[in-house]
Enzyme design. Sequence first.
Site, PDB file in Angstrom:
ATOM      1  N   CYS A   1       4.049   1.459  10.184  1.00 18.52           N
ATOM      2  CA  CYS A   1       3.293   0.348   9.864  1.00 18.52           C
ATOM      3  C   CYS A   1       4.069  -0.053   8.242  1.00 18.52           C
ATOM      4  CB  CYS A   1       1.935   1.022   9.220  1.00 18.52           C
ATOM      5  SG  CYS A   1       0.819  -0.306   8.470  1.00 18.52           S
TER       6      CYS A   1
ATOM      7  N   CYS B   1       1.787  -1.177   5.401  1.00 14.69           N
ATOM      8  CA  CYS B   1       1.308   0.215   4.683  1.00 14.69           C
ATOM      9  C   CYS B   1       2.344   0.696   3.856  1.00 14.69           C
ATOM     10  CB  CYS B   1       0.664   1.260   5.853  1.00 14.69           C
ATOM     11  SG  CYS B   1      -0.128   0.746   6.913  1.00 14.69           S
ATOM     12  N   ASP B   2       3.684   0.675   4.572  1.00 19.53           N
ATOM     13  CA  ASP B   2       4.650   1.477   3.717  1.00 19.53           C
ATOM     14  C   ASP B   2       5.940   0.710   3.276  1.00 19.53           C
ATOM     15  OD1 ASP B   2       2.986   3.908   4.407  1.00 19.53           O
ATOM     16  OD2 ASP B   2       4.068   3.885   6.263  1.00 19.53           O
TER      17      ASP B   2
END
Length: 304
Positions: A133, A136-137
């Site tokens: 992701c 997300c990261d």
Amino acid sequence: MDKRYDVIIIGAGPAGMTAGIYAKRAGLDVAMLENAAPGGKMVKTFEIENFPSFTNINGADLSYKMYEQTQALGVDYLYGDVIDVIDGDIKTIITDDGNEYKANVVIVATGTKERLLGIPGEVEFTSRGVSYCAVCDGAFFKNKTVVVIGGGNSALEESLYLTQFAKKVYIVIRRDVFRADDIAQDKVCSNPKIEIIRKHIPIEIIGDSKVTSIVLENVDTKERTTLETDGIFPYIGADPNTSFISSLGITDEAGYVVVNKEMETSLPGIYGAGDCNIKTLRQIVTATSDGAIAAQNAFHYIKG
Ligand code: NAP
């Protein structure tokens, strides 16, 4: 749980939320049953540029707008991880926390989950440099080097997102051509931070406490090279989230839900919608279309 719904929609991505909106507006008593935040894959997508009415919208924002619409109409939002669906005139949905939900109609709209590379080091370094992701990261890789595996739309779009943080993004593809559409290819090829490595496959992920490199193999010569990197983002496609209906006989050998153009499965009162269906075009607009059709037919099924 004793309450019986007219319709339970399993999954609250674009297909499930649209089914909720249409079913509720048709006067049905509806719940969405989800094991995560609303939005499905959409919520993990940075920019969406092909959903009509928004030139560009963040995936989390679009997810929230759809969710708000379901809540304004009064669609129930239930939390649970479905492990089984028992067919009958009244369907029973069982979740892993032991809850049972009853409904006249079930709409399966559970989308897909990311495919794993299946190479040494992948599981060991997940969350220690390996991520599925970018949204997300990605911020963890400020001024670092990352490797994206895959040549589809997801890989290219997430590579572009990662260039906001990383100093260098390698995209590794196994053929010499991409699978993604031309617009994404043009953007990637003109981005100075992105370098494309063609005709290579990943062999092993290496690291200590975190990822330090990846071993790649040339598909023609079989020559192996080690590429230093801080992060690895595999985007090599996805498989349907349908194991919980495997005993119903409504999926194909890959697990995709088999439906007709009315989104009906071979079992009366069970419908499929969105990316988990067999289909040629997996897009937010096609998912929302499936959801609307499934809900409309659920209405006709219930009202006779
Ligand atoms: P995809 O289109 O299936 O692409 C997967 C990519 O990974 C391909 O380049 C494939 O290579 C490669 N690959 C597969 N297995 C591999 C392996 N073991 N090792 C190395 N490479 C491997 O998957 P996706 O990008 O996740 O997209 C899924 C669906 O969502 C598609 O229908 C896509 O169009 C849609 N989508 C659309 C958008 C958009 O419209 N903006 C955005 C995201 C996703 P080959 O090409 O050689 O098979």
